[in-house]
Design a protein around this motif. Structure first.
Motif, mmCIF file in Angstrom:
data_model
loop_
_atom_site.group_PDB
_atom_site.id
_atom_site.type_symbol
_atom_site.label_atom_id
_atom_site.label_comp_id
_atom_site.label_asym_id
_atom_site.label_seq_id
_atom_site.Cartn_x
_atom_site.Cartn_y
_atom_site.Cartn_z
ATOM 1 N N TYR A 77 -41.503 -4.862 41.982
ATOM 2 C CA TYR A 77 -41.428 -5.236 40.574
ATOM 3 C C TYR A 77 -40.213 -6.126 40.312
ATOM 4 N N HIS A 115 -49.873 -8.468 42.372
ATOM 5 C CA HIS A 115 -49.462 -7.060 42.364
ATOM 6 C C HIS A 115 -49.828 -6.381 43.688
ATOM 7 N N LEU A 160 -48.533 -3.762 34.329
ATOM 8 C CA LEU A 160 -47.761 -4.631 35.206
ATOM 9 C C LEU A 160 -46.679 -5.378 34.414
#
Length: 137
Positions: free
Chosen positions: A96, A82, A34
């Motif tokens: 993102y 996320h 991530l």
């Protein structure tokens, strides 16, 4: 008349179960991915996890240490952020990039700036916002 038998059941336990060390290890590896996708520095990643950057780099290289309750909570919130972004944005790159985009909900600051306040509650604030946006509450 049918013979009915009373079946005793145990009520479901809705209390949160502690995150195991094995689960935390998996979340840490996911967080590394991530952080790469968010394009953040090791310094920023260390701040999000509340650990010295040297420790973060050692853990990133595979030499992880004891996972504290605070670290597990931080990892859990990062995974929640996320997940919420993946549910809100159908194209992963948009999710993102959202982390670094200015956001009126945070006074025009990007979510990453809020999270980099360094407190667990900063991560929780972003997660709560996203959960509310996706209608999870």
């Amino acid at each position: 008349m049918a013979n009915l038998q009373l079946i005793e059941t145990t009520p479901y336990d809705f209390s949160p179960h502690p995150i195991t060390d094995a689960e935390a290890q998996v979340m840490f590896r996911a967080a590394l991915t991530l952080f790469r996708l968010w394009d953040i520095t090791d310094d920023h990643a260390a701040t999000l996890l509340d650990m010295p950057v040297r420790t973060f780099r050692r853990w990133k290289a595979g030499d992880t240490g004891r996972m504290s309750r605070d670290l597990k909570a931080r990892l859990s919130n990062l995974m929640g952020i996320h997940k919420a972004l993946r549910l809100i944005f159908h194209e992963p790159p948009r999710g993102y990039s959202w982390v670094k985009a200015p956001n009126a909900a945070f006074g025009g600051r990007p979510a990453i700036d809020v999270m980099l306040g360094g407190e667990l509650t900063d991560l929780m604030r972003v997660r709560r916002y996203l959960d509310a946006e996706r209608g999870a509450w």
